[in-house]
Motif scaffolding. Structure first.
Motif, PDB file in Angstrom:
ATOM      1  N   ALA A 169       0.809  -1.214   0.000  1.00  8.77           N
ATOM      2  CA  ALA A 169       0.000   0.000   0.000  1.00  8.77           C
ATOM      3  C   ALA A 169       0.842   1.264   0.000  1.00  8.77           C
ATOM      4  CB  ALA A 169      -0.918   0.011   1.223  1.00  8.77           C
ATOM      5  N   GLY A 170       2.125   1.124   0.318  1.00 15.06           N
ATOM      6  CA  GLY A 170       2.995   2.291   0.371  1.00 15.06           C
ATOM      7  C   GLY A 170       3.261   2.790   1.774  1.00 15.06           C
ATOM      8  N   TRP A 171       2.872   1.982   2.778  1.00 21.82           N
ATOM      9  CA  TRP A 171       3.125   2.352   4.165  1.00 21.82           C
ATOM     10  C   TRP A 171       4.405   1.693   4.664  1.00 21.82           C
ATOM     11  CZ3 TRP A 171      -2.298   0.115   4.439  1.00 21.82           C
ATOM     12  CH2 TRP A 171      -3.249   1.096   4.150  1.00 21.82           C
ATOM     13  N   PRO A 172       5.029   2.263   5.682  1.00 21.03           N
ATOM     14  CA  PRO A 172       6.152   1.566   6.316  1.00 21.03           C
ATOM     15  C   PRO A 172       5.675   0.275   6.984  1.00 21.03           C
ATOM     16  CG  PRO A 172       5.726   3.699   7.371  1.00 21.03           C
ATOM     17  CD  PRO A 172       4.755   3.574   6.242  1.00 21.03           C
ATOM     18  N   ALA A 173       6.608  -0.630   7.211  1.00 20.07           N
ATOM     19  CA  ALA A 173       6.265  -1.948   7.743  1.00 20.07           C
ATOM     20  C   ALA A 173       5.615  -1.867   9.116  1.00 20.07           C
ATOM     21  CB  ALA A 173       7.514  -2.827   7.806  1.00 20.07           C
ATOM     22  N   ASN A 174       5.933  -0.822   9.884  1.00 22.65           N
ATOM     23  CA  ASN A 174       5.383  -0.708  11.236  1.00 22.65           C
ATOM     24  C   ASN A 174       4.161   0.213  11.297  1.00 22.65           C
ATOM     25  OD1 ASN A 174       6.629   1.708  10.754  1.00 22.65           O
ATOM     26  ND2 ASN A 174       7.767   1.795  12.681  1.00 22.65           N
ATOM     27  N   TYR A 175       3.576   0.533  10.152  1.00 23.74           N
ATOM     28  CA  TYR A 175       2.464   1.489  10.108  1.00 23.74           C
ATOM     29  C   TYR A 175       1.222   0.947  10.808  1.00 23.74           C
ATOM     30  CZ  TYR A 175      -1.041   4.691   8.266  1.00 23.74           C
ATOM     31  OH  TYR A 175      -2.047   5.616   8.149  1.00 23.74           O
ATOM     32  N   TRP A 176       0.573   1.805  11.576  1.00 23.47           N
ATOM     33  CA  TRP A 176      -0.756   1.520  12.130  1.00 23.47           C
ATOM     34  C   TRP A 176      -1.426   2.848  12.424  1.00 23.47           C
ATOM     35  CZ3 TRP A 176      -3.354  -2.828  11.852  1.00 23.47           C
ATOM     36  CH2 TRP A 176      -4.580  -2.915  12.527  1.00 23.47           C
ATOM     37  N   SER A 177      -2.723   2.911  12.274  1.00 22.90           N
ATOM     38  CA  SER A 177      -3.459   4.149  12.470  1.00 22.90           C
ATOM     39  C   SER A 177      -4.847   3.834  13.005  1.00 22.90           C
ATOM     40  CB  SER A 177      -3.571   4.913  11.141  1.00 22.90           C
ATOM     41  OG  SER A 177      -4.515   5.961  11.237  1.00 22.90           O
ATOM     42  N   ASP A 178      -5.397   4.739  13.789  1.00 22.61           N
ATOM     43  CA  ASP A 178      -6.754   4.578  14.300  1.00 22.61           C
ATOM     44  C   ASP A 178      -7.791   4.639  13.186  1.00 22.61           C
ATOM     45  OD1 ASP A 178      -5.794   4.355  16.869  1.00 22.61           O
ATOM     46  OD2 ASP A 178      -6.115   6.473  17.377  1.00 22.61           O
ATOM     47  N   THR A 179      -7.412   5.216  12.058  1.00 21.12           N
ATOM     48  CA  THR A 179      -8.346   5.320  10.936  1.00 21.12           C
ATOM     49  C   THR A 179      -8.197   4.173   9.929  1.00 21.12           C
ATOM     50  OG1 THR A 179      -6.789   6.756   9.741  1.00 21.12           O
ATOM     51  CG2 THR A 179      -8.448   7.833  11.126  1.00 21.12           C
ATOM     52  N   LEU A 180      -7.265   3.282  10.180  1.00 28.09           N
ATOM     53  CA  LEU A 180      -7.064   2.141   9.283  1.00 28.09           C
ATOM     54  C   LEU A 180      -8.273   1.213   9.354  1.00 28.09           C
ATOM     55  CD1 LEU A 180      -4.785   0.778   7.495  1.00 28.09           C
ATOM     56  CD2 LEU A 180      -4.317  -0.632   9.485  1.00 28.09           C
ATOM     57  N   THR A 181      -8.790   0.824   8.201  1.00 28.12           N
ATOM     58  CA  THR A 181      -9.912  -0.113   8.158  1.00 28.12           C
ATOM     59  C   THR A 181      -9.436  -1.453   7.602  1.00 28.12           C
ATOM     60  OG1 THR A 181     -10.622   0.576   5.943  1.00 28.12           O
ATOM     61  CG2 THR A 181     -11.570   1.750   7.831  1.00 28.12           C
ATOM     62  N   VAL A 182     -10.037  -2.512   8.124  1.00 29.04           N
ATOM     63  CA  VAL A 182      -9.675  -3.878   7.740  1.00 29.04           C
ATOM     64  C   VAL A 182     -10.930  -4.590   7.246  1.00 29.04           C
ATOM     65  CG1 VAL A 182      -8.677  -6.065   8.496  1.00 29.04           C
ATOM     66  CG2 VAL A 182      -7.893  -3.903   9.535  1.00 29.04           C
ATOM     67  N   LYS A 183     -10.827  -5.227   6.099  1.00 25.69           N
ATOM     68  CA  LYS A 183     -11.894  -6.091   5.603  1.00 25.69           C
ATOM     69  C   LYS A 183     -11.288  -7.441   5.242  1.00 25.69           C
ATOM     70  CE  LYS A 183     -14.961  -2.513   3.766  1.00 25.69           C
ATOM     71  NZ  LYS A 183     -15.711  -2.022   2.577  1.00 25.69           N
ATOM     72  N   THR A 184     -12.061  -8.493   5.437  1.00 25.78           N
ATOM     73  CA  THR A 184     -11.606  -9.835   5.097  1.00 25.78           C
ATOM     74  C   THR A 184     -12.600 -10.483   4.139  1.00 25.78           C
ATOM     75  OG1 THR A 184     -12.729 -10.863   6.988  1.00 25.78           O
ATOM     76  CG2 THR A 184     -10.449 -10.092   7.331  1.00 25.78           C
ATOM     77  N   PHE A 185     -12.113 -11.450   3.390  1.00 31.42           N
ATOM     78  CA  PHE A 185     -12.952 -12.146   2.420  1.00 31.42           C
ATOM     79  C   PHE A 185     -12.380 -13.528   2.153  1.00 31.42           C
ATOM     80  CE2 PHE A 185      -9.672  -9.918   0.112  1.00 31.42           C
ATOM     81  CZ  PHE A 185      -9.261 -10.815  -0.856  1.00 31.42           C
ATOM     82  N   THR A 186     -13.187 -14.371   1.567  1.00 32.54           N
ATOM     83  CA  THR A 186     -12.741 -15.689   1.137  1.00 32.54           C
ATOM     84  C   THR A 186     -12.877 -15.781  -0.383  1.00 32.54           C
ATOM     85  OG1 THR A 186     -14.947 -16.633   1.436  1.00 32.54           O
ATOM     86  CG2 THR A 186     -13.418 -16.757   3.316  1.00 32.54           C
ATOM     87  N   VAL A 187     -12.292 -16.812  -0.954  1.00 28.64           N
ATOM     88  CA  VAL A 187     -12.419 -17.017  -2.396  1.00 28.64           C
ATOM     89  C   VAL A 187     -12.715 -18.483  -2.688  1.00 28.64           C
ATOM     90  CG1 VAL A 187     -10.788 -15.159  -2.950  1.00 28.64           C
ATOM     91  CG2 VAL A 187      -9.968 -17.520  -2.821  1.00 28.64           C
ATOM     92  N   THR A 188     -13.334 -18.702  -3.816  1.00 23.78           N
ATOM     93  CA  THR A 188     -13.395 -20.021  -4.434  1.00 23.78           C
ATOM     94  C   THR A 188     -12.609 -19.911  -5.725  1.00 23.78           C
ATOM     95  OG1 THR A 188     -15.560 -20.498  -3.483  1.00 23.78           O
ATOM     96  CG2 THR A 188     -14.884 -21.807  -5.378  1.00 23.78           C
ATOM     97  N   SER A 189     -11.637 -20.792  -5.908  1.00 22.27           N
ATOM     98  CA  SER A 189     -10.727 -20.602  -7.044  1.00 22.27           C
ATOM     99  C   SER A 189     -10.534 -21.892  -7.824  1.00 22.27           C
ATOM    100  CB  SER A 189      -9.367 -20.090  -6.556  1.00 22.27           C
ATOM    101  OG  SER A 189      -8.760 -21.020  -5.695  1.00 22.27           O
ATOM    102  N   ILE A 190     -10.060 -21.723  -9.034  1.00 27.88           N
ATOM    103  CA  ILE A 190      -9.698 -22.839  -9.902  1.00 27.88           C
ATOM    104  C   ILE A 190      -8.443 -22.451 -10.666  1.00 27.88           C
ATOM    105  CG2 ILE A 190     -11.227 -22.027 -11.765  1.00 27.88           C
ATOM    106  CD1 ILE A 190     -11.669 -25.021 -12.462  1.00 27.88           C
ATOM    107  N   LYS A 191      -7.557 -23.413 -10.862  1.00 19.25           N
ATOM    108  CA  LYS A 191      -6.273 -23.135 -11.500  1.00 19.25           C
ATOM    109  C   LYS A 191      -5.999 -24.197 -12.555  1.00 19.25           C
ATOM    110  CE  LYS A 191      -1.515 -21.939 -10.149  1.00 19.25           C
ATOM    111  NZ  LYS A 191      -0.615 -21.773  -8.965  1.00 19.25           N
ATOM    112  N   GLY A 192      -5.475 -23.778 -13.679  1.00 19.58           N
ATOM    113  CA  GLY A 192      -5.164 -24.724 -14.737  1.00 19.58           C
ATOM    114  C   GLY A 192      -4.215 -24.132 -15.759  1.00 19.58           C
ATOM    115  N   ARG A 193      -3.644 -24.996 -16.569  1.00 18.17           N
ATOM    116  CA  ARG A 193      -2.734 -24.557 -17.626  1.00 18.17           C
ATOM    117  C   ARG A 193      -3.503 -23.850 -18.736  1.00 18.17           C
ATOM    118  NH1 ARG A 193       2.308 -26.252 -17.394  1.00 18.17           N
ATOM    119  NH2 ARG A 193       2.871 -27.905 -15.930  1.00 18.17           N
ATOM    120  N   TYR A 194      -2.803 -22.965 -19.414  1.00 16.68           N
ATOM    121  CA  TYR A 194      -3.412 -22.302 -20.569  1.00 16.68           C
ATOM    122  C   TYR A 194      -3.714 -23.323 -21.644  1.00 16.68           C
ATOM    123  CZ  TYR A 194      -3.744 -19.580 -24.858  1.00 16.68           C
ATOM    124  OH  TYR A 194      -4.167 -19.052 -26.057  1.00 16.68           O
TER     125      TYR A 194
END
Length: 201
Positions: A169-194
């Protein structure tokens, strides 16, 4: 408006999406102009708005990965567009070449709707991620970064995962802020050769 969730797709539908991604890339190397998928060939779930990412690898190395977390277009069209964009518009990489196609792997990831996660500190987020290897979106003001759940394979600890995500994101490795928002999600995926096995005959 009904939206396609990552949890509602079966293997056959995911295979169709992988084929859509293949055809989107193949169309770039065809003598004809690339065409979007013919929508009447797909079932209702693939025609609902859906969010996805398409990841490309050549010889096991990342070659492109673009997507969206917002479901705006029919999922089948979103996969078509993001496959093309990952192959030719990801500014981190040179555009995909025809010589790379026989070593190309394609992964289509369909996202669940991101859920806000209330955490009071980075340690609280680390504690959560110890037991939930989800995809994560960090946002603060105009900066945002996302990692798919698959990134845990390369960055297996929450501390390392978050450090790289913040750097993305462009933040330093130790960055944290009270205004930082966190969202989480899951995926369903498929992988294959071209190139599928049948393509060799």
């Amino acid at each position: 408006m009904s939206v396609t969730s990552s949890q509602k797709l079966n293997k056959g539908e995911l295979t169709q999406l992988l084929d859509v991604a293949r055809e989107s890339i193949r169309g770039h190397f065809s003598d004809e102009l690339p065409r979007p998928p013919q929508l009447d060939l797909y079932g209702k779930k693939l025609l609902r708005p859906g969010a996805c990412f398409v990841t490309l690898e050549v010889d096991g190395e990342l070659q492109g990965c673009l997507g969206t977390v917002t479901a705006n277009e029919p999922l089948v069209l979103e996969v078509h567009n993001k496959a093309r964009d990952s192959a030719y518009q990801d500014r981190r990489f040179m555009p995909l070449t025809e010589e790379q196609l026989d070593r190309l792997m394609i992964e289509v990831s369909v996202l669940s709707e991101p859920q806000a996660l209330e955490v009071e500190s980075e340690q609280a987020l680390i504690d959560y991620l110890e037991n939930h290897r989800d995809g994560v979106i960090l946002s603060d003001h105009h900066l945002q970064a996302l990692f798919l759940p698959q990134v845990w394979q390369q960055l297996p600890t929450p501390e390392v995962f978050l450090r790289h995500l913040k750097q993305k994101a462009g933040w330093p490795a130790n960055y944290w802020s009270d205004t930082l928002t966190v969202k989480t999600f899951t995926v369903t995926s498929i992988k294959g050769r071209y190139f599928q096995l049948s393509d060799a005959f």
